[in-house]
Every structure is written in structure tokens, then in C-alpha cells.
Scaffold this active site. Structure first.
Site, short mmCIF file in Angstrom:
data_model
loop_
_atom_site.label_atom_id
_atom_site.label_comp_id
_atom_site.label_asym_id
_atom_site.label_seq_id
_atom_site.Cartn_x
_atom_site.Cartn_y
_atom_site.Cartn_z
CE1 TYR A 1 -3.21 -2.98 0.39
CE2 TYR A 1 -1.96 -3.51 2.37
CZ TYR A 1 -2.89 -3.86 1.41
OH TYR A 1 -3.48 -5.09 1.46
CE LYS B 1 -3.21 -11.69 6.57
NZ LYS B 1 -4.44 -11.24 5.92
C1 LIG Z 1 -4.81 -11.09 4.52
C2 LIG Z 1 -6.16 -11.50 4.09
C3 LIG Z 1 -6.43 -11.88 2.76
C4 LIG Z 1 -5.37 -11.82 1.68
O1 LIG Z 1 -4.32 -12.69 1.90
P1 LIG Z 1 -2.89 -12.43 1.14
O2 LIG Z 1 -2.07 -13.60 1.51
O3 LIG Z 1 -2.38 -11.12 1.69
O4 LIG Z 1 -3.19 -12.33 -0.31
C5 LIG Z 1 -7.70 -12.29 2.45
N1 LIG Z 1 -8.68 -12.33 3.38
C6 LIG Z 1 -8.46 -12.00 4.67
C7 LIG Z 1 -9.56 -12.09 5.67
C8 LIG Z 1 -7.20 -11.56 5.07
O5 LIG Z 1 -6.98 -11.18 6.34
#
Ligand SMILES: *Cc1c(COP(=O)(O)O)cnc(C)c1O
Length: 460
Positions: A48, A310
Site C-alpha cells: 500500500y 496467513k
Molecule cells: C490477509 C487477508 C487476505 C489476503 O491474503 P494475502 O495472503 O495477503 O493475499 C484475504 N482475506 C483476509 C480475511 C485476510 O486477512
């Protein structure tokens, strides 16, 4: 022995085919922190961020346990306790011997092979494990290379399911406002369309159906008026809806808001009645963060499609997964195009899959519920004083997530500096100073994080 190399290609000499004949490798001259920052500003995009960069990122040299080690002291601190788990992911902390060993062991076997026509134990083991630990109806796993891609895949699955069923008009999505689902195109279309980071694209994205944001409060009784609003909106659009997609219980990057699990039961019922699929994006909430292994567990309902990411690899490598029910998978396979046309180059990456399996085993092999509850209790008592600070409108804690909401946009530089002075890394956004510490954070460090959140809220 068959000759493994094609004729004409020089066979690398034994015994060390990669280095023989090369001059001794000169280690690259290390950059000074100043050089590094200048090159970073000139060439490297950050999340960002503008280009060239305008902020002064801190240079991290290494990380271990819950601490980030900086290349040089800032505000008198050389080490910072990580209050962010590197955006929800590093739940076991950094440089963990078990995860290191999983990565090293796999590195010596193979880092990657293509997944088309080939398979391997790391991917099969991880997928099987995910099927075991997620709600029972979820039986099939697509291993994606990031959270956003896993959401793209979830959307593609849902649209294709209806197309295969002879109902191609069912291709819109419904979500509630205040959400965040990633930065690629379909995920952007279901992020909060107002005030969210993707507002710029509102006119270009697929037009989805937005319900009002769910009323605040994990413990609040479901509001009958809001329940009616959800049901009516789904009913009104059922003929064109492929799926409802939401983040269960916690809306993360869209505003760090908590809602009653009761609304998830409402969505499940309405979707069943009206023939709409239900997708839960558990990319942030998965793997224990909200106090249950998956946030859907608070409601006791199962989606048709679910995304995780994540914390999947304990913050080591990029990997996410989209799980679906047999109904969805078989529906797709009955269509005129009976395949799911998606296949990232690094699909099922063995290195990431090995670390992910080790991370899941590490989590489930300990009393993670007590650890998350312990951190939650520490956040609750440590953040309570923030409620009395001028400009603070709300303090809330759920699982191992602590949030202080202000009545103004955070001055990010001032808030970051205040946290660093306390020896803590935080990354506030919009009107929010928040933390989701690694589950291995000790009580003293939880208290330190709380002091930093309060300082950031005061000075930001
Ligand atoms: C971080 C996140 C994403 C995107 O994941 P990336 O690995 O950054 O592409 C999608 N949905 C939720 C709820 C998230 O917290």
C-alpha cells in the site's frame, strides 16, 4: 547407468557440480542501513505504498522468538517485541527450531516440483491434515500460493458450480460491508466499497451485493432487524447470487470489528433455504486466533467453501488453501467443462507445505486454547487503561486480538515511534491501534505490548 543429461549439454563435474570451476564466491558487500534505505526507497514497492517510498522503514536484521532485531538502534531500541505476528501469521514466533527443521529437511529433498501430473507427500499430508481439522463437510483442498489467490479460487469454484448446474446467471456475490478479502480483482470486489483501500476501483470491479455491516459486539444478541435485513437481501438477489462470502466473527483489515456468531447461523440457514453457497474467509481468523481453531467454530456452522492462509505456515512461507465440500467439487465436475481451470506455478509447494504441516502439528500438539486465552486475559487487563485516554472511542479484545479505536485517523509515524520507544513493533491503520501477538508471547512481553498500544493511542 542411464545418462541423465541430454547429449550436448555439459554434465556438471563431480564432486561439487555447482561450485567447481567458479572463482571462490565473494560474499556481497553488506549495505549500510542508510544505503539499504536509499535503494529501498528508489526501487522497492512496499504494501500500500507510493513509489518512490516516502516512509522510513525500519531495517530488520534477524528475528527470533517474539523479537525482531534491527540493524541499528531506533529510539534506543535494538530489539522490538512483535505485536503484529507479521500480519497474523507468525503464531509460533520467529526462527522456531521445529519449523526450521521442517524447512531444512524438505530443502534437502526438493524445494519445488510442478504439481501438474506430479504429487508428493508434503502436499498430500497437509491437505489431509486440513480436511481432518476443518468442519467435516469440507473434503477437498486447493493449495494456493497466497490468501488473495485462495479467495479467487473460492469465487471461481462457486461461479463454476452454478454454471455447471445450468444456472449461469448465479454469478454475483453478497457480502456485508466492512470486510476485507485481499487485493486481487474478485477479492477487491467484496472488500468494503466505502472508505476501504480499494474504493478507487469501485467503478471498475464486478458489482456485488452489499449488506450493512454486522452490528458490533461478539457477545451482543443478534439484532432481529439486522437478521431481517440479511435474509431479505439474500432472498431478493437469490436468482443471481452464486455465494455469500464473509469473514466469520472478526472483520480484520476492513476495520478490526467483532460480531455475534449468531449472524453466521443466519447466513447458513438463509443460504440453505435460498440455494446460495456460503464462503467463509478464515485467512486471518484461522488457527486459533479468535479462541476457537476456526472462527466458524463459535457458531457451530460449516461453510461450503473456506479459505485459510496467513498462520497456515506459521509465517514462514506464502501458502493458502481453499477447501470445499463434495457437493461443490462434484457439481463442478458434472459441468460441460468438468475441471477447475486454476493451477498456479507454485501450487502445492513442498517447502511451504512441509512447514505448514509442522506448524499445524506444533499448534495442535500444545494447549493452544490456554495460550490464546492467557494472551487475551493479558490484553484485556493491559489495554483497559486505554479506555480513559482522550480520543479513544473503544477498546475490545477477542481471542488473542486487542484493538484500541480512536476518534481520529492515527498519525502513523508518531504512533509507530511511541511503540518503538516502548520496545514494540506495531502497525496501526486508519483509526486503529491493534495487536495480535504470537501465541508464544510471555506475560511480561504481553504487558509491554499493551503499554506500547496505550502509548501509540496517546501519541498517535
Ligand atoms: C490477509 C487477508 C487476505 C489476503 O491474503 P494475502 O495472503 O495477503 O493475499 C484475504 N482475506 C483476509 C480475511 C485476510 O486477512
Amino acid at each position: 547407468m542411464p545418462e541423465p543429461y541430454a547429449p550436448g549439454l555439459r554434465r556438471p563435474p563431480e564432486p561439487d557440480p555447482y561450485t567447481a570451476g567458479l572463482p571462490p564466491a565473494a560474499a556481497p558487500k553488506p549495505y549500510s542501513p542508510d544505503e539499504l534505505r536509499a535503494l529501498d526507497r528508489a526501487h522497492v514497492w512496499h504494501p500500500y505504498g507510493p513509489m518512490p517510498g516516502r516512509q522510513e522503514p525500519l531495517v530488520v536484521e534477524s528475528a527470533s522468538g517474539v523479537r525482531l532485531r534491527l540493524a541499528e538502534p531506533i529510539e534506543g531500541q535494538r530489539e522490538l517485541v512483535d505485536g503484529m505476528s507479521s500480519w497474523w501469521s507468525a503464531v509460533h514466533g520467529y526462527n522456531h527450531p521445529v519449523l526450521n527443521e521442517a524447512a531444512r529437511g524438505q530443502l534437502d529433498r526438493m524445494s519445488h516440483v510442478m504439481f501438474g501430473g506430479l504429487t508428493h507427500e508434503p502436499a498430500v499430508r497437509l491437505a489431509t491434515r486440513l480436511v481432518e481439522i476443518t468442519p467435516e463437510p469440507l473434503q477437498h483442498v486447493f493449495l494456493a500460493d497466497s490468501g488473495s489467490v485462495s479467495v479467487e479460487v473460492a469465487v471461481k469454484m462457486c461461479l463454476q458450480y452454478w454454471r455447471s448446474a445450468g444456472r449461469p446467471d448465479k454469478r454475483r456475490l453478497l457480502t456485508w460491508r466492512g470486510g476485507y478479502h485481499g487485493d486481487t480483482w474478485q477479492p477487491m470486489s467484496v472488500c468494503d466499497p466505502e472508505g476501504g483501500m480499494h474504493e478507487l476501483w469501485s467503478g471498475s470491479l464486478p458489482r456485488q451485493v452489499f449488506a450493512d455491516a454486522p452490528p458490533d459486539g461478539f457477545d451482543a444478541e443478534p439484532d432481529p432487524a439486522y437478521v431481517g435485513h440479511l435474509r431479505e437481501l439474500i432472498a431478493a438477489h437469490a436468482d443471481e447470487l452464486a455465494a455469500v462470502i464473509v469473514e466469520p466473527v472478526v472483520q480484520g483489515a476492513g476495520g478490526m470489528r467483532f460480531h455475534s456468531p449468531g449472524y453466521l447461523r443466519v447466513l447458513r440457514e438463509a443460504c440453505d433455504e435460498l440455494d446460495v453457497l456460503l464462503v467463509f474467509d478464515e485467512i486471518a481468523t484461522g488457527f486459533g486466533r479468535t479462541g476457537t481453531l476456526f472462527a466458524a467454530g463459535h457458531a457451530g456452522v460449516s461453510p461450503d467453501v473456506m479459505c485459510v492462509g496467513k498462520a497456515l505456515t506459521g509465517g514462514y512461507l506464502t501458502m493458502a488453501a481453499t477447501l470445499c465440500t463434495s457437493r461443490v467439487a462434484e457439481g463442478i465436475s458434472r459441468g460441460e467443462v468438468p475441471v477447475l481451470a486454476h493451477g498456479p506455478t507454485f501450487m502445492g509447494n513442498p517447502l511451504a507445505a512441509s512447514v505448514a504441516s509442522a506448524s499445524v502439528d506444533l499448534l495442535l500438539g500444545q494447549d493452544w486454547e490456554s495460550e490464546v486465552a492467557r494472551i487475551g486475559a493479558g490484553l484485556r487487563s493491559g489495554l483497559a487503561p486505554a479506555a480513559d485516554l482522550p480520543g479513544v472511542v473503544d477498546v475490545r479484545v477477542l481471542g488473542a486480538i486487542g484493538v484500541v479505536q480512536l476518534d481520529h485517523e492515527v498519525d502513523m509515524a508518531a504512533a509507530t515511534r511511541a511503540a518503538v520507544r516502548e520496545g514494540v513493533w506495531l502497525r496501526p491503520f486508519r483509526d486503529l491501534v491493534y495487536t495480535m501477538p504470537p501465541y508464544v508471547t510471555g506475560d511480561d512481553d504481553v504487558r509491554r505490548i499493551c503499554r506500547a498500544v496505550c502509548a501509540a493511542a496517546r501519541e498517535g
